[in-house]
Design an enzyme around this catalytic site. Structure first.
Site, PDB file in Angstrom:
ATOM      1  N   GLU A  95      43.791  46.454  47.560  1.00  0.00           N
ATOM      2  CA  GLU A  95      42.255  46.342  47.899  1.00  0.00           C
ATOM      3  C   GLU A  95      41.496  47.072  47.096  1.00  0.00           C
ATOM      4  O   GLU A  95      40.786  48.107  47.596  1.00  0.00           O
ATOM      5  CB  GLU A  95      42.258  46.562  49.193  1.00  0.00           C
ATOM      6  CG  GLU A  95      43.129  45.521  50.324  1.00  0.00           C
ATOM      7  CD  GLU A  95      42.900  46.086  51.666  1.00  0.00           C
ATOM      8  OE1 GLU A  95      42.422  46.793  51.904  1.00  0.00           O
ATOM      9  OE2 GLU A  95      43.134  45.078  52.440  1.00  0.00           O
ATOM     10  N   GLU A 124      48.173  39.664  53.631  1.00  0.00           N
ATOM     11  CA  GLU A 124      48.185  40.725  54.703  1.00  0.00           C
ATOM     12  C   GLU A 124      47.320  39.919  55.788  1.00  0.00           C
ATOM     13  O   GLU A 124      46.114  39.645  55.514  1.00  0.00           O
ATOM     14  CB  GLU A 124      47.380  42.156  54.474  1.00  0.00           C
ATOM     15  CG  GLU A 124      48.118  42.924  53.757  1.00  0.00           C
ATOM     16  CD  GLU A 124      47.551  44.342  53.496  1.00  0.00           C
ATOM     17  OE1 GLU A 124      46.664  44.666  54.410  1.00  0.00           O
ATOM     18  OE2 GLU A 124      47.584  45.040  52.488  1.00  0.00           O
TER      19      GLU A 124
HETATM   20  C1  GAL Z   1      44.573  46.636  54.583  1.00  0.00           C
HETATM   21  C2  GAL Z   1      45.523  47.631  53.911  1.00  0.00           C
HETATM   22  C3  GAL Z   1      46.744  47.974  54.255  1.00  0.00           C
HETATM   23  C4  GAL Z   1      46.596  48.321  56.175  1.00  0.00           C
HETATM   24  C5  GAL Z   1      45.781  47.177  56.738  1.00  0.00           C
HETATM   25  C6  GAL Z   1      45.458  47.748  58.154  1.00  0.00           C
HETATM   26  O1  GAL Z   1      43.157  46.664  54.382  1.00  0.00           O
HETATM   27  O2  GAL Z   1      45.650  46.999  52.693  1.00  0.00           O
HETATM   28  O3  GAL Z   1      47.509  48.901  53.650  1.00  0.00           O
HETATM   29  O4  GAL Z   1      45.977  49.498  55.780  1.00  0.00           O
HETATM   30  O5  GAL Z   1      44.366  46.945  56.150  1.00  0.00           O
HETATM   31  O6  GAL Z   1      44.880  46.557  58.578  1.00  0.00           O
END
Ligand code: GAL
Length: 670
Positions: free
Chosen positions: A159, A316
């Site tokens: 990110e 994710e």
């Molecule tokens: C994302 C991040 C992950 C984790 C996740 C939690 O932004 O890439 O590592 O922190 O959020 O929601």
């Protein structure tokens, strides 16, 4: 150099099905747990995991000293279990020794705060020390694992731009000066672009030009806009530097990094998407949004558009609650499946989560996971297992495309410019305007792409520009050609105001689009807080009104009260075989029907308002005319959908009407 050709040859190497899995952080657990992980992954149908994203400190415990033993064992275990690997370069968190050696690489915020390091995502992007260390660990990883048979993808960093995208240190200032010299060549050109005659800011030497750190009052907006461009490019440079190492040492393995399409405002992802081999995105629901499924769909459609219509990776999302919002709402039963299948419906060929197993320690221990604290008998894990099975049933969808009749313009540079301070009102939010227009079409089951204002728009029957504050001459020429060619364009308020330097166009408040729209904005008339205006046709506007002078445009809606009472609120003109409509006030998704319906009709786009608004309906199109209709029912009551086809999830043949259960999803092939 980007490896786009990899994608035309197929998808990720070694991947022959829809991908399902998530971030896997076995380094947080004793090795005894790893075997159970693999067994439960098998049960859930997990076939792709992202590893090593945050493990630089473990992999290089001392400068130049590497320990890959544990990662070797993790990768071998996954390989043995037939699970494909998305290997991270861990450069989002330099090790503690790096900070000890290089405390000056800590980023400086706009207000002068120097960030501390016991976190992640913090580093001056212009630092040569960081660049060297990042290349070293990337080179080691690529040399060791670059041709590993389990490897399908490289996941660079994590990110970019979040939570910090800018650094105001001296090293950044020097890099910014170089960037400006390349952009403007001469100081005269810079002084002109930045309008430094205003407030006596004229620069006589390059050395006088600094970063737009916090000052007594508002800073020069053009200076800030260029700094936003520069910061985006510095981070992109960090990505391409690692990517080039990986391409060289690990040929044939695509390289990506996880975007946050709508959640990281500082990255111009149109630029990033040209540099990745495959687009990957992270998305989390906004709990405070009562219709977060619409926000999800918008994010997914923007991601597909960034991918140029090719399949993309949902890198994710969450099985249930996150832990970083003020109130972290758990997902209701079935909600995770609806979310996942909405991403799939909108072009994702990989459905991944943060993270596989819930962490016991650290900042994210209250974040949901595929395997939650409550373990394998929990409802969440059972739903994960079911989703894994469903994805196997949906494999036919892989590689198919989404076709959109409408496009919404999206330009990060315009958003950056409009986000600066001292605008006519603090209430006009361009992203919210985009959301309202998008939501109107989402409810009407009209599929939408997003497009940059200079992109080829000829494929779209209708193009909406709800918030295009900054428009370049090139963009205006593009929009004009689109309308002349028979397109139907709708432009929202406060559009076409400034050029690439945040300088007001000549020719009035809407100088850039005045000729195209054939209406002149004589004055902008923002409303007081919570102000509303009544419009003809039983419509209401809010936040913003304008004093319009129609030129060759006809008035289609009028202001009945408010500061522009009696004047045009919405105008339309014909050009060639197309039309250009201007909407000078803020309309919500309900009111927008009154303005958009006639345009959609002219454009030949049909809305499906006889179905419940919260039935999400979108199709993917495969080979030989196959259409996969995704019907996602967000309501608490079942819906009868008139459709014929075979249900990919149940195998049932539907002859004329499919019942979509409350909260359920059906995918019909026809
Ligand atoms: C994302 C991040 C992950 C984790 C996740 C939690 O932004 O890439 O590592 O922190 O959020 O929601």
């Amino acid at each position: 150099m980007s490896n786009q050709s990899l994608l035309t040859e197929g998808w990720l190497p070694g991947v022959r099905s829809l991908s399902f899995g998530g971030d896997y952080n076995p380094e947080q657990w004793p090795e005894e747990v790893w075997a159970e992980d693999l067994e439960l992954m098998r049960r859930a149908g997990v076939n792709l995991v992202s590893i090593g994203i945050f493990s630089w400190g473990l992999l290089e415990p001392r400068p130049g000293e590497f320990d890959f033993g544990w990662l070797d064992r993790v990768i071998e275990g996954l390989h043995g279990a037939g699970i494909r690997v998305d290997l991270g370069t861990p450069t989002v968190v330099p090790p503690q020794w790096f900070w000890q050696q290089n405390p000056h690489v800590r980023p400086v915020m706009r207000d002068g705060t120097v960030l501390a390091t016991a976190s992640r995502g913090i580093c001056c992007p212009s630092s040569p020390e960081y660049a060297e260390a990042a290349v070293r660990i990337t080179t080691e990883l690529a040399s060791r694992y670059g041709d590993h048979p389990a490897l399908s993808l490289w996941h660079v960093h994590n990110e970019y731009g979040a939570p910090v995208s800018e650094c105001y240190c001296e090293v950044s200032a020097a890099a910014f000066r170089e960037w400006l010299q390349a952009r403007y060549q001469t100081l005269e050109a810079l002084n002109h672009a930045w309008g430094t005659a205003f407030w006596g800011q004229t620069y006589g030497e390059w050395a006088q030009v600094g970063v737009p750190a916090q000052s007594a009052t508002t800073s020069n907006p053009a200076h800030r806009l260029d700094f936003a461009r520069f910061s985006n490019e510095e981070l992109l440079g960090c990505f391409t530097r690692e990517r080039d190492v990986l391409h060289e040492l690990s040929p044939g393995i695509p390289v990506t990094t996880n975007f946050m399409a709508t959640n990281c405002p500082s990255m111009d992802l149109w630029k990033w998407s040209r540099e990745v081999d495959v687009v990957a995105n992270d998305h989390y629901l906004t709990a405070a949004d009562p219709r977060s499924q619409v926000g999800l769909a918008l994010d997914a459609d923007l991601t597909r558009s960034l991918a140029g219509g090719r399949p993309w990776i949902l890198m994710e999302h969450s099985s249930s609650a996150v832990n970083w919002q003020p109130r972290n709402l758990a997902k209701a039963p079935g909600e995770m499946a609806r979310n996942s299948l909405s991403h799939l419906a909108r072009g994702a060929d990989a459905i991944l989560f943060f993270q596989w197993r819930a962490s016991r320690r650290g900042a994210e221990k209250f974040h949901s996971a595929m395997l939650p604290h409550a373990g394998a008998n929990s409802r969440v894990f059972q739903e994960i297992v079911q989703l894994g099975a469903d994805l196997q049933g949906l494999d036919a969808v892989r590689g198919s495309q989404v076709k959109a009749q409408a496009a919404i313009l999206w330009d990060w540079e315009s958003l950056w410019a409009q986000d600066l301070d001292w605008r006519p009102t603090v209430d006009l939010f361009p992203r919210q305007q985009v959301r309202e227009y998008y939501e109107r079409l989402w409810r009407d089951k009209v599929t939408v792409d997003f497009a940059h204002p200079t992109a080829d728009l000829s494929a779209y029957q209708v193009v909406l520009a709800p918030a295009s504050y900054l428009l370049t001459a090139e963009a205006v020429a593009n929009l004009t050609a689109y309308v002349e060619g028979g397109g139907h364009l709708v432009v929202g308020p406060f559009s076409g105001v400034v050029d690439q330097d945040d300088a007001v166009h000549e020719g009035g408040w809407n100088g850039a689009v005045r000729d195209l729209l054939q209406v002149s904005v004589e004055e902008v008339l923002p409303l007081p807080a919570d102000g509303q205006v009544t419009l003809s046709g039983d419509l209401r506007g809010s936040i913003w009104t304008e004093d319009l002078l129609p030129l060759e445009a006809e008035t289609v809606v009028e202001y009945l009260d408010g500061p522009a009472a009696g004047k045009a609120a919405v105008t339309r003109r014909t050009l060639g075989s197309g039309t250009a409509t201007y909407v000078s006030t803020v309309l919500d998704h309900e009111t927008l029907t009154g303005v958009l319906d006639p345009v959609l009709k002219l454009a030949g786009v049909s809305v499906q308002r006889e179905l419940p608004w919260d039935l999400e309906l979108v199709s993917r199109h495969g080979n030989e005319g196959a259409e996969y209709v995704f019907a996602i029912n967000h309501a608490a009551t079942p819906v009868d959908l008139p459709v014929a086809g075979s249900d990919l999830l149940t195998g049932e043949n539907v002859s004329d009407s499919a019942k979509i259960p409350a909260g359920g999803v059906r995918v019909l092939r026809r």
